[in-house]
Design a protein around this motif. Structure first.
Motif, PDB file in Angstrom:
ATOM      1  N   VAL A 179       6.630 -22.781 -20.778  1.00 21.86           N
ATOM      2  CA  VAL A 179       6.621 -21.622 -19.886  1.00 21.86           C
ATOM      3  C   VAL A 179       8.008 -21.542 -19.273  1.00 21.86           C
ATOM      4  O   VAL A 179       8.431 -22.451 -18.564  1.00 21.86           O
ATOM      5  CB  VAL A 179       5.543 -21.755 -18.788  1.00 21.86           C
ATOM      6  CG1 VAL A 179       5.494 -20.495 -17.935  1.00 21.86           C
ATOM      7  CG2 VAL A 179       4.178 -22.052 -19.393  1.00 21.86           C
ATOM      8  N   SER A 180       8.723 -20.440 -19.573  1.00 23.15           N
ATOM      9  CA  SER A 180      10.139 -20.408 -19.217  1.00 23.15           C
ATOM     10  C   SER A 180      10.619 -18.990 -18.926  1.00 23.15           C
ATOM     11  O   SER A 180      10.106 -18.020 -19.487  1.00 23.15           O
ATOM     12  CB  SER A 180      10.948 -20.982 -20.380  1.00 23.15           C
ATOM     13  OG  SER A 180      12.322 -20.889 -20.140  1.00 23.15           O
ATOM     14  N   ALA A 181      11.648 -18.896 -18.110  1.00 21.49           N
ATOM     15  CA  ALA A 181      12.330 -17.626 -17.891  1.00 21.49           C
ATOM     16  C   ALA A 181      13.283 -17.310 -19.034  1.00 21.49           C
ATOM     17  O   ALA A 181      13.856 -16.223 -19.085  1.00 21.49           O
ATOM     18  CB  ALA A 181      13.093 -17.657 -16.568  1.00 21.49           C
ATOM     19  N   SER A 182      13.445 -18.232 -19.968  1.00 21.72           N
ATOM     20  CA  SER A 182      14.319 -18.006 -21.120  1.00 21.72           C
ATOM     21  C   SER A 182      13.825 -16.821 -21.937  1.00 21.72           C
ATOM     22  O   SER A 182      12.645 -16.461 -21.896  1.00 21.72           O
ATOM     23  CB  SER A 182      14.361 -19.251 -22.004  1.00 21.72           C
ATOM     24  OG  SER A 182      14.924 -20.331 -21.297  1.00 21.72           O
ATOM     25  N   LEU A 183      14.722 -16.243 -22.710  1.00 27.58           N
ATOM     26  CA  LEU A 183      14.408 -15.040 -23.482  1.00 27.58           C
ATOM     27  C   LEU A 183      13.653 -15.346 -24.762  1.00 27.58           C
ATOM     28  O   LEU A 183      13.951 -16.320 -25.458  1.00 27.58           O
ATOM     29  CB  LEU A 183      15.696 -14.284 -23.818  1.00 27.58           C
ATOM     30  CG  LEU A 183      16.492 -13.772 -22.624  1.00 27.58           C
ATOM     31  CD1 LEU A 183      17.803 -13.157 -23.092  1.00 27.58           C
ATOM     32  CD2 LEU A 183      15.685 -12.771 -21.810  1.00 27.58           C
ATOM     33  N   CYS A 202       4.147 -20.581 -26.437  1.00 24.71           N
ATOM     34  CA  CYS A 202       5.300 -20.107 -25.668  1.00 24.71           C
ATOM     35  C   CYS A 202       4.914 -18.933 -24.777  1.00 24.71           C
ATOM     36  O   CYS A 202       4.299 -17.970 -25.231  1.00 24.71           O
ATOM     37  CB  CYS A 202       6.401 -19.684 -26.639  1.00 24.71           C
ATOM     38  SG  CYS A 202       7.900 -19.084 -25.853  1.00 24.71           S
ATOM     39  N   ILE A 203       5.296 -19.031 -23.521  1.00 20.61           N
ATOM     40  CA  ILE A 203       5.216 -17.926 -22.568  1.00 20.61           C
ATOM     41  C   ILE A 203       6.611 -17.823 -21.975  1.00 20.61           C
ATOM     42  O   ILE A 203       7.126 -18.795 -21.415  1.00 20.61           O
ATOM     43  CB  ILE A 203       4.179 -18.205 -21.467  1.00 20.61           C
ATOM     44  CG1 ILE A 203       2.772 -18.316 -22.070  1.00 20.61           C
ATOM     45  CG2 ILE A 203       4.235 -17.123 -20.397  1.00 20.61           C
ATOM     46  CD1 ILE A 203       1.707 -18.743 -21.070  1.00 20.61           C
ATOM     47  N   CYS A 204       7.234 -16.648 -22.118  1.00 24.13           N
ATOM     48  CA  CYS A 204       8.617 -16.524 -21.666  1.00 24.13           C
ATOM     49  C   CYS A 204       8.946 -15.068 -21.342  1.00 24.13           C
ATOM     50  O   CYS A 204       8.114 -14.173 -21.486  1.00 24.13           O
ATOM     51  CB  CYS A 204       9.564 -17.064 -22.730  1.00 24.13           C
ATOM     52  SG  CYS A 204       9.494 -16.189 -24.301  1.00 24.13           S
ATOM     53  N   THR A 205      10.167 -14.850 -20.939  1.00 26.55           N
ATOM     54  CA  THR A 205      10.657 -13.507 -20.648  1.00 26.55           C
ATOM     55  C   THR A 205      10.840 -12.756 -21.953  1.00 26.55           C
ATOM     56  O   THR A 205      11.444 -13.272 -22.895  1.00 26.55           O
ATOM     57  CB  THR A 205      11.983 -13.583 -19.870  1.00 26.55           C
ATOM     58  OG1 THR A 205      11.755 -14.294 -18.643  1.00 26.55           O
ATOM     59  CG2 THR A 205      12.536 -12.209 -19.572  1.00 26.55           C
ATOM     60  N   GLN A 206      10.320 -11.536 -21.996  1.00 26.51           N
ATOM     61  CA  GLN A 206      10.366 -10.734 -23.214  1.00 26.51           C
ATOM     62  C   GLN A 206      11.283  -9.531 -23.031  1.00 26.51           C
ATOM     63  O   GLN A 206      11.127  -8.756 -22.083  1.00 26.51           O
ATOM     64  CB  GLN A 206       8.966 -10.244 -23.574  1.00 26.51           C
ATOM     65  CG  GLN A 206       8.001 -11.378 -23.800  1.00 26.51           C
ATOM     66  CD  GLN A 206       6.556 -10.911 -23.824  1.00 26.51           C
ATOM     67  OE1 GLN A 206       6.217  -9.850 -23.348  1.00 26.51           O
ATOM     68  NE2 GLN A 206       5.695 -11.742 -24.385  1.00 26.51           N
ATOM     69  N   GLY A 260       8.789  -8.303 -16.575  1.00 28.21           N
ATOM     70  CA  GLY A 260       9.546  -8.982 -15.543  1.00 28.21           C
ATOM     71  C   GLY A 260      10.013 -10.360 -15.976  1.00 28.21           C
ATOM     72  O   GLY A 260       9.699 -10.836 -17.060  1.00 28.21           O
ATOM     73  N   ASP A 261      10.767 -10.968 -15.122  1.00 29.62           N
ATOM     74  CA  ASP A 261      11.319 -12.296 -15.352  1.00 29.62           C
ATOM     75  C   ASP A 261      10.193 -13.328 -15.254  1.00 29.62           C
ATOM     76  O   ASP A 261       9.435 -13.334 -14.287  1.00 29.62           O
ATOM     77  CB  ASP A 261      12.384 -12.567 -14.273  1.00 29.62           C
ATOM     78  CG  ASP A 261      13.182 -13.813 -14.531  1.00 29.62           C
ATOM     79  OD1 ASP A 261      13.964 -13.813 -15.493  1.00 29.62           O
ATOM     80  OD2 ASP A 261      13.037 -14.772 -13.756  1.00 29.62           O
ATOM     81  N   CYS A 262      10.064 -14.171 -16.232  1.00 29.12           N
ATOM     82  CA  CYS A 262       8.990 -15.178 -16.257  1.00 29.12           C
ATOM     83  C   CYS A 262       9.436 -16.398 -15.459  1.00 29.12           C
ATOM     84  O   CYS A 262       9.822 -17.427 -16.015  1.00 29.12           O
ATOM     85  CB  CYS A 262       8.631 -15.549 -17.696  1.00 29.12           C
ATOM     86  SG  CYS A 262       7.197 -16.636 -17.797  1.00 29.12           S
TER      87      CYS A 262
END
Length: 180
Positions: free
Chosen positions: A90-94, A109-113, A128-130
């Motif tokens: 789980v990350s704010a990474s793209l 994976c759960i992340c910023t899309q 939004g930003d994860c």
């Protein structure tokens, strides 16, 4: 790091000029990273071919990202695998680079899309930003956490606090230390 890999020098200069006041605000502690990241991504990716950025993301995931992952994190992933644990990054990474890496590592994976319309990136995020509370919201949407016997969470910034709070075993920082 991915921006340096994925955008041209001309776009870096142009985008850098646009977002430099916000980056300075972040470096001075006046703005949080989760408010600045979308602006930087927008300057870097708006109007770009979504497929071209996916290709760059896949190459970054293959060639660069493995050298950036902390050995302690790799060891912990292996530890969870050996136990048979279901593991989610789980990350704010793209998503452009994190999804290919997670797929290769057999991790959820759960992340910023990055938002895409008609084959082009809009420069915005789809949801939004994860980071921060958004990490927990996305986890709860994707999984019934009550179905897991024990939850381990790892984080190294304040943006992980909410996620760490919902875990049975919360670890902050590398090397791993139990959260106080």
């Amino acid at each position: 790091m991915f921006l340096r890999h994925a955008i041209s020098p001309a776009r870096a200069v142009w985008g850098g000029l646009l977002v430099s006041p916000f980056v300075l605000g972040y470096r001075l502690g006046a703005l949080e990273a989760r408010h600045v990241r979308p602006l930087v991504s927008g300057a870097g990716f708006a109007g770009r071919s979504a497929e071209a950025v996916r290709v760059l993301g896949a190459s970054f995931a293959e060639e660069v990202l493995p050298d950036l992952v902390r050995p302690e994190a790799e060891e912990r992933i292996q530890w969870h695998r050996e136990r048979g644990d279901f593991t989610v990054v789980v990350s704010a990474s793209l998503d452009a680079y994190l999804r290919p890496w997670c797929t290769r590592m057999s991790l959820a994976c759960i992340c910023t899309q990055l938002e895409e319309r008609h084959g082009r990136l809009t420069g915005r995020y789809t949801r939004g930003d994860c980071s921060g509370p958004n990490k927990v919201a996305r986890l709860r949407e994707a999984y019934d956490l009550r179905g897991f016997g024990s939850i381990h969470a790892y984080g190294d910034t304040a943006e992980d606090d909410e996620m760490l709070a919902l875990a049975d075993h919360a670890h902050r920082g590398w090397p791993l230390e139990p959260r106080a």
